[in-house]
Design a protein around this motif. Structure first.
Motif, PDB file in Angstrom:
ATOM      1  N   HIS A   1      -4.026   0.540  -2.373  1.00 24.61           N
ATOM      2  CA  HIS A   1      -3.569  -0.815  -2.081  1.00 24.61           C
ATOM      3  C   HIS A   1      -3.630  -1.667  -3.344  1.00 24.61           C
TER       4      HIS A   1
ATOM      5  N   SER B   1       0.835  -1.198   0.000  1.00 26.00           N
ATOM      6  CA  SER B   1       0.000   0.000   0.000  1.00 26.00           C
ATOM      7  C   SER B   1       0.869   1.247   0.000  1.00 26.00           C
TER       8      SER B   1
ATOM      9  N   ARG C   1      -5.196   6.629   0.136  1.00 27.10           N
ATOM     10  CA  ARG C   1      -4.660   5.328   0.505  1.00 27.10           C
ATOM     11  C   ARG C   1      -4.903   4.384  -0.668  1.00 27.10           C
TER      12      ARG C   1
END
Length: 314
Positions: free
Chosen positions: A247, A238, A245
């Motif tokens: 990932h 990530s 964010r």
């Protein structure tokens, strides 16, 4: 050009699924003998050596800063890196310290005991890096932070500041989480010159002395980290920043040798950053490079070409 500063180590692999005997018996006897079907294997290792080797295999121009001894293992490491096309102008050949070694006793990829000799790695210093290498570096990866005492004492900060001031991309990997712990207070003065702070979940959590890498990452961002890259093994990787964010999951690859996984990811991720790819694509590329390395028969020596990574991604 990529510049990688980090440890350069000979990894000695001993593989057996037989139980280890207790120490104490003298001599060569049944009570202290383990037969192994797999032969002894010596691989290129170390965070710096691995990352530089992988980058060169992807076709990237790369130089390596670190240290090895003036011994047979040092000769072997220099030979492998030179044949791969890595620039070794910044590699010290120590006349007084042996080449760093990690002797790894493996039952399988997930069960290991490691005996590490730091050796010449502790002697690498900022003064060993030719100014021309720093001037040419448009991507700098600083790794092995806890292991390189002289670089940790100010050399890493000087290298990061120089490349950052010239407009280069900078990355600092906080691992491995061994020896004298790296603390957030120690890293805080360096963060303004670091574009990507990198580490696995254990290493990121250890910076704040917690068991929670998510909370630790939040603290790192609050302390001034711009972007934190968290390596999560079979769960993927990530990137966290104050704005987003991202990932990407790992590839479903059967692990043969796990040594060098994180270093290979770093190389792949930063290769993508250098190309100007979106961060999600960089994560996916890094996961692919790491997957191909850990699934290969010879580990880091089978680090993939750009075409091999592209084949996996497609």
């Amino acid at each position: 050009m990529f510049l990688v500063i980090g440890s350069v180590t000979a990894d000695v692999l001993v593989q057996s699924d037989a139980p280890l005997p207790q120490l104490g018996d003298d001599g060569f006897r049944s009570s202290n003998l383990v037969f192994t079907d797999a032969p002894l294997t010596i691989l290129l290792g170390g965070n710096g050596g691995n990352s530089a080797f992988v980058l060169a295999g992807l076709g990237a121009p790369v130089a390596l800063g670190g240290a090895v001894g003036q011994d047979l293992l040092g000769d072997a490491l220099v030979g492998w890196l030179t044949a791969r096309g890595v620039n070794l102008d910044g590699l010290l050949r120590s006349p007084t310290r042996a080449t760093s070694t990690s002797t790894i006793l493996m039952a399988d990829a997930g069960n290991q005991v490691v005996f590490h000799h730091l050796g010449s790695t502790a002697q690498a210093s900022f003064d060993d890096l030719p100014s021309a290498l720093l001037a040419q570096a448009d991507v700098l990866l600083v790794t092995s932070f806890p292991l390189m005492a002289q670089m940790r004492a100010g050399g890493f900060a000087r290298a990061l500041a120089k490349v950052h001031a010239a407009g280069g991309i900078t990355a600092l990997d906080v691992g491995p989480a061994i020896g004298e712990p790296v603390t957030l207070a120690e890293l805080a003065p360096l963060l303004p010159t670091v574009d990507f702070l990198m580490g696995n979940t254990h290493e990121i959590a250890s910076l704040t002395k917690t068991d929670d890498w998510t909370g630790a990452t939040t603290q790192l961002l609050a302390a001034g980290a711009r972007q934190v890259v968290i390596k999560q093994g079979e769960s993927g990787a990530s990137v966290w920043s104050a704005q987003e964010r991202i990932h990407e999951p790992a590839f479903p690859i059967s692990v043969n040798i796990s040594v060098g996984a994180g270093d290979s990811f770093n190389a792949g991720f930063l290769y993508g950053v250098k190309q100007g790819w979106p961060l999600a694509q960089c994560l996916r590329f890094g996961n692919a490079v790491a997957g191909l390395v850990v699934g290969a028969e010879r580990g880091i020596f089978d680090a993939p070409s750009l075409a091999a990574v592209a084949a996996l991604l497609s």
